[in-house]
Design a protein around this motif. Structure first.
Motif, PDB file in Angstrom:
ATOM      1  N   LEU A 188      -2.674   4.575   5.111  1.00 54.59           N
ATOM      2  CA  LEU A 188      -3.786   4.529   6.187  1.00 54.59           C
ATOM      3  C   LEU A 188      -3.599   3.132   7.022  1.00 54.59           C
ATOM      4  N   ARG A 189      -3.687   3.514   8.160  1.00 57.34           N
ATOM      5  CA  ARG A 189      -3.786   2.401   9.215  1.00 57.34           C
ATOM      6  C   ARG A 189      -5.493   2.291   9.486  1.00 57.34           C
ATOM      7  N   PHE A 190      -5.767   0.996   9.442  1.00 55.44           N
ATOM      8  CA  PHE A 190      -7.146   0.765  10.138  1.00 55.44           C
ATOM      9  C   PHE A 190      -7.115  -0.581  10.925  1.00 55.44           C
ATOM     10  N   GLY A 191      -7.017  -0.259  12.466  1.00 58.51           N
ATOM     11  CA  GLY A 191      -6.559  -1.165  13.335  1.00 58.51           C
ATOM     12  C   GLY A 191      -5.440  -1.677  13.083  1.00 58.51           C
ATOM     13  N   ASN A 192      -5.320  -2.987  12.800  1.00 59.72           N
ATOM     14  CA  ASN A 192      -4.285  -3.984  12.432  1.00 59.72           C
ATOM     15  C   ASN A 192      -3.861  -4.001  11.115  1.00 59.72           C
ATOM     16  N   GLN A 193      -4.615  -3.245  10.271  1.00 62.61           N
ATOM     17  CA  GLN A 193      -4.379  -3.438   8.807  1.00 62.61           C
ATOM     18  C   GLN A 193      -4.016  -1.944   7.924  1.00 62.61           C
ATOM     19  N   VAL A 194      -3.121  -2.163   7.142  1.00 63.98           N
ATOM     20  CA  VAL A 194      -2.570  -1.020   6.598  1.00 63.98           C
ATOM     21  C   VAL A 194      -2.880  -0.827   5.093  1.00 63.98           C
ATOM     22  N   LEU A 195      -3.604   0.202   4.834  1.00 65.37           N
ATOM     23  CA  LEU A 195      -3.610   0.559   3.160  1.00 65.37           C
ATOM     24  C   LEU A 195      -2.532   1.475   2.674  1.00 65.37           C
ATOM     25  N   PRO A 196      -1.654   0.661   2.193  1.00 64.81           N
ATOM     26  CA  PRO A 196      -0.301   1.430   1.780  1.00 64.81           C
ATOM     27  C   PRO A 196      -0.764   2.694   0.490  1.00 64.81           C
ATOM     28  N   GLN A 197       0.060   3.763   0.599  1.00 64.90           N
ATOM     29  CA  GLN A 197       0.059   4.558  -0.559  1.00 64.90           C
ATOM     30  C   GLN A 197       0.502   3.751  -1.928  1.00 64.90           C
ATOM     31  N   PHE A 198       1.519   3.125  -1.848  1.00 68.80           N
ATOM     32  CA  PHE A 198       2.197   2.428  -2.950  1.00 68.80           C
ATOM     33  C   PHE A 198       2.355   0.993  -2.619  1.00 68.80           C
ATOM     34  N   PRO A 199       1.760  -0.027  -3.281  1.00 65.98           N
ATOM     35  CA  PRO A 199       1.457   0.375  -4.628  1.00 65.98           C
ATOM     36  C   PRO A 199       0.209   0.634  -4.934  1.00 65.98           C
ATOM     37  N   THR A 200      -0.649   0.895  -4.170  1.00 71.77           N
ATOM     38  CA  THR A 200      -2.232   1.003  -4.234  1.00 71.77           C
ATOM     39  C   THR A 200      -2.534   1.999  -5.186  1.00 71.77           C
ATOM     40  N   VAL A 201      -1.894   3.279  -5.258  1.00 72.21           N
ATOM     41  CA  VAL A 201      -2.290   4.293  -6.160  1.00 72.21           C
ATOM     42  C   VAL A 201      -1.863   4.104  -7.557  1.00 72.21           C
ATOM     43  N   LYS A 202      -0.377   3.251  -7.416  1.00 73.51           N
ATOM     44  CA  LYS A 202      -0.126   2.772  -8.920  1.00 73.51           C
ATOM     45  C   LYS A 202      -0.665   1.875  -9.589  1.00 73.51           C
ATOM     46  N   LEU A 203      -1.493   0.807  -8.866  1.00 74.09           N
ATOM     47  CA  LEU A 203      -2.018  -0.362  -9.352  1.00 74.09           C
ATOM     48  C   LEU A 203      -3.695  -0.139  -9.601  1.00 74.09           C
ATOM     49  N   HIS A 204      -4.185   0.836  -8.883  1.00 73.86           N
ATOM     50  CA  HIS A 204      -5.583   1.045  -9.036  1.00 73.86           C
ATOM     51  C   HIS A 204      -5.919   2.728  -9.238  1.00 73.86           C
ATOM     52  N   GLU A 205      -7.072   2.583  -9.882  1.00 74.85           N
ATOM     53  CA  GLU A 205      -7.778   4.036 -10.184  1.00 74.85           C
ATOM     54  C   GLU A 205      -8.851   4.173  -9.221  1.00 74.85           C
ATOM     55  N   SER A 206      -9.094   5.131  -8.973  1.00 75.51           N
ATOM     56  CA  SER A 206     -10.205   5.725  -7.804  1.00 75.51           C
ATOM     57  C   SER A 206     -11.508   5.261  -8.281  1.00 75.51           C
ATOM     58  N   HIS A 207     -11.779   4.949  -9.482  1.00 75.94           N
ATOM     59  CA  HIS A 207     -13.119   4.633  -9.938  1.00 75.94           C
ATOM     60  C   HIS A 207     -13.434   3.054 -10.039  1.00 75.94           C
ATOM     61  N   GLU A 208     -12.121   2.228  -9.870  1.00 73.22           N
ATOM     62  CA  GLU A 208     -12.040   0.699 -10.120  1.00 73.22           C
ATOM     63  C   GLU A 208     -12.838   0.003  -8.795  1.00 73.22           C
TER      64      GLU A 208
END
Length: 162
Positions: free
Chosen positions: A19-39
């Motif tokens: 997901l891109r928010f303006g000039n920043q990206v929240l990448p799928q990987f490694p985000t979903v590998k390193l974090h759980e949705s409730h953390e």
């Protein structure tokens, strides 16, 4: 909104490009590998992308877009968006759809007080003043247009976002 962060985590699972928010990206990987949705660390990672939006109305609109996007993806599990999903493109598309409807004289549901203040109903300012139901409708149309890669003509459809 309830389950907001877990909804974003689910969106990331459906968007390999992130997901891109303006000039920043929240990448799928490694985000979903390193974090759980409730953390809490995931919450902070998501919130970090909102800091660039100084206008409270714009931040609220980004949150509404993410909430509606999560609903659309949850109700349509077959949809996956391979490319990077630009959240601001969805916002701009929703505002453009509103502008076209306004230009064609289609009635919009405003949160105006009984005595109109004379403020313009054009562009983002007008879009921000729409009722939640009306703005959600434009956001939903913009999301579907972007996810499916084509424009949906509102005149030919009786469908409504639930």
């Amino acid at each position: 909104p309830d389950n907001f962060y877990s909804s974003i985590w689910q969106i990331l699972n459906k968007c390999p490009g992130g997901l891109r928010f303006g000039n920043q990206v929240l990448p799928q990987f490694p985000t979903v590998k390193l974090h759980e949705s409730h953390e809490l660390s995931f919450y902070h990672l998501v919130e970090h992308n909102f800091y660039q939006y100084q206008d409270a109305c714009q931040r609220h609109l980004i949150i509404r877009i993410l909430t509606i996007l999560a609903i659309v993806l949850k109700r349509n599990p077959e949809i996956q968006y391979k490319a990077e999903l630009h959240i601001e493109n969805i916002m701009n598309s929703a505002v453009d759809l509103y502008g076209r409807d306004l230009a064609h004289g289609v009635a919009c549901d405003f949160h105006d007080e009984p005595h109109h203040t004379g403020k313009s109903k054009d562009g983002k300012e007008g879009f921000y003043r729409l009722s939640r139901r009306a703005s959600d409708s434009y956001i939903g149309r913009a999301i579907v247009n972007i996810l499916l890669g084509g424009e949906i003509d509102h005149e030919d459809s009786n469908c409504k976002i639930q």
